[in-house]
Design an enzyme around this catalytic site. Structure first.
Site, PDB file in Angstrom:
ATOM      1  N   ARG A 183      -5.839   5.005  -8.174  1.00 16.72           N
ATOM      2  CA  ARG A 183      -5.630   6.454  -8.264  1.00 16.72           C
ATOM      3  C   ARG A 183      -5.611   6.905  -9.725  1.00 16.72           C
ATOM      4  O   ARG A 183      -6.212   7.920 -10.085  1.00 16.72           O
ATOM      5  CB  ARG A 183      -4.332   6.828  -7.551  1.00 16.72           C
ATOM      6  CG  ARG A 183      -4.349   6.493  -6.056  1.00 16.72           C
ATOM      7  CD  ARG A 183      -2.969   6.576  -5.431  1.00 16.72           C
ATOM      8  NE  ARG A 183      -2.473   7.954  -5.438  1.00 16.72           N
ATOM      9  CZ  ARG A 183      -1.230   8.285  -5.100  1.00 16.72           C
ATOM     10  NH1 ARG A 183      -0.359   7.327  -4.757  1.00 16.72           N
ATOM     11  NH2 ARG A 183      -0.854   9.535  -5.114  1.00 16.72           N
ATOM     12  N   THR A 204      -2.247   5.410   1.836  1.00 22.32           N
ATOM     13  CA  THR A 204      -3.371   4.475   1.781  1.00 22.32           C
ATOM     14  C   THR A 204      -3.400   3.663   3.067  1.00 22.32           C
ATOM     15  O   THR A 204      -2.382   3.131   3.497  1.00 22.32           O
ATOM     16  CB  THR A 204      -3.239   3.528   0.576  1.00 22.32           C
ATOM     17  OG1 THR A 204      -3.165   4.296  -0.623  1.00 22.32           O
ATOM     18  CG2 THR A 204      -4.430   2.585   0.491  1.00 22.32           C
ATOM     19  N   LEU A 247       0.836  -1.192   0.000  1.00 23.13           N
ATOM     20  CA  LEU A 247       0.000   0.000   0.000  1.00 23.13           C
ATOM     21  C   LEU A 247       0.874   1.246   0.000  1.00 23.13           C
ATOM     22  O   LEU A 247       1.925   1.277   0.652  1.00 23.13           O
ATOM     23  CB  LEU A 247      -0.911   0.019   1.235  1.00 23.13           C
ATOM     24  CG  LEU A 247      -1.875  -1.154   1.400  1.00 23.13           C
ATOM     25  CD1 LEU A 247      -2.751  -0.926   2.630  1.00 23.13           C
ATOM     26  CD2 LEU A 247      -2.732  -1.361   0.167  1.00 23.13           C
ATOM     27  N   ASP A 248       0.430   2.274  -0.718  1.00 24.56           N
ATOM     28  CA  ASP A 248       1.111   3.569  -0.665  1.00 24.56           C
ATOM     29  C   ASP A 248       1.113   4.080   0.772  1.00 24.56           C
ATOM     30  O   ASP A 248       0.257   3.707   1.593  1.00 24.56           O
ATOM     31  CB  ASP A 248       0.390   4.593  -1.550  1.00 24.56           C
ATOM     32  CG  ASP A 248       0.375   4.198  -3.017  1.00 24.56           C
ATOM     33  OD1 ASP A 248       1.294   3.475  -3.436  1.00 24.56           O
ATOM     34  OD2 ASP A 248      -0.559   4.620  -3.722  1.00 24.56           O
ATOM     35  N   ARG A 249       2.031   4.974   1.063  1.00 18.36           N
ATOM     36  CA  ARG A 249       2.146   5.520   2.426  1.00 18.36           C
ATOM     37  C   ARG A 249       0.821   6.092   2.923  1.00 18.36           C
ATOM     38  O   ARG A 249       0.420   5.878   4.065  1.00 18.36           O
ATOM     39  CB  ARG A 249       3.230   6.607   2.452  1.00 18.36           C
ATOM     40  CG  ARG A 249       3.403   7.265   3.820  1.00 18.36           C
ATOM     41  CD  ARG A 249       4.582   8.220   3.814  1.00 18.36           C
ATOM     42  NE  ARG A 249       4.397   9.286   2.857  1.00 18.36           N
ATOM     43  CZ  ARG A 249       3.746  10.438   3.130  1.00 18.36           C
ATOM     44  NH1 ARG A 249       3.230  10.637   4.336  1.00 18.36           N
ATOM     45  NH2 ARG A 249       3.620  11.377   2.217  1.00 18.36           N
TER      46      ARG A 249
END
Length: 311
Positions: A234, A136, A132-134
């Site tokens: 996104r 998210t 996961l992105d930071r």
């Protein structure tokens, strides 16, 4: 990892069982052959050519011998949704990097888990199956040994792990339910930023979505990425003109929430050890619930978890 040989597997060689049934790689099998106590049959060293019989006890050294590189065990509170000897599934909070990088040491999910397992007899190695992105939040699937990692990674590649996200969009979608199917590639200007491209160029990407709430300006969606491309959700929603709220890369910053409003809400997959089905759920964090209440009306956030669980 220990296996009790069943009647079904009686007559197979150790090699046949490990490669075809357990699913380890040829390179890992080679590694086991030269490890002290890498393969034990009924407590004694065994070659991969040994034939198995029902009731035999096969022990495989899947544990690691040293701490994963670059990890800094750090005491950070984590919500653990599921945990056993093969895997762990925390609900990653927003604004936490998944793994260490040049600018992040001691503040990542990997560092928090290294601290959690600091007293285990074997060192912790971070093996994320999804990343996961930071910004998210939500469910992150982590394998705790090499065989579990190999099986879960294969399940992910084969589309056998179902992932669902909830996102607040800055805009109104043209349909209440739909499929987004495109190519996705890096932009020419960045190694991080992605863009939609014609099918046949870049990587194939498919997202299914369903609208949960909408207002004149905003939409709350349940999104299921059937492929796992970097920044897929996104990029896909920005492509429809409805960037995720607060996304400062593909949309714009927001006064309503201080990060992009994206949460990995559910994971459904088969356990790597015994194939039982796991269906895991992580409620949205308070910043997203508060944004939902503000944008879609009083009482929305109280109903939201029930709505999401029922879908």
């Amino acid at each position: 990892m220990r296996y009790i040989i069943s009647d079904r597997d009686s007559g197979k060689t150790v090699k046949e069982l490990l490669l075809s049934d357990i699913g380890i790689s040829v390179s890992f099998l080679r590694h086991l052959k030269f490890m002290e106590n890498g393969i034990l049959l009924n407590g004694e060293h065994a070659t991969v050519r040994r034939q198995l019989k029902a009731g035999d006890i096969l022990d495989i050294a899947t544990e690691d011998e040293k701490l994963g590189s670059r990890l800094t065990p750090t005491e950070i509170e984590l919500e653990i949704i599921y945990e056993d000897s093969a895997l762990v599934v925390p609900s990653k909070p927003p604004n936490m990097p998944t793994h260490p990088s040049h600018d992040h040491h001691g503040d990542t999910l990997a560092d928090a888990l290294a601290y959690r397992y600091r007293n285990d007899p074997y060192p912790f190695v971070f093996r994320p199956i999804n990343r996961l992105d930071r910004n998210t939040s939500g469910l992150t699937l982590i394998a705790r040994d090499r065989i579990s990692a190999a099986k879960l990674s294969a399940s992910m590649r084969n589309g056998e792990i179902r992932k669902q996200y909830v996102a607040i969009l800055d805009g109104v979608l043209p349909q209440d339910e739909g499929i987004i199917e495109t190519g996705i590639r890096r932009t020419a200007e960045s190694i991080i930023v992605r863009e939609v491209c014609p099918m046949g160029e870049g990587d194939y990407a498919l997202t299914r979505y369903k609208v949960l709430y909408k207002s004149e300006r905003y939409t709350l969606v349940l999104a299921s990425p059937e492929t796992g491309r970097t920044h897929q959700l996104r990029v896909h929603f920005a492509h429809l003109g409805c960037a995720i709220l607060g996304d400062d890369v593909y949309g714009r910053e927001s006064d309503i929430i201080s990060r992009h409003a994206l949460h990995a809400m559910s994971l459904c997959f088969s356990h790597p050890a015994d194939s039982r089905k796991l269906d895991l759920f992580a409620p949205m964090p308070e910043d997203m619930k508060n944004a939902v209440d503000m944008l879609f009306g009083t009482g929305s956030k109280e109903q939201l978890d029930l709505i999401c669980r029922s879908i």
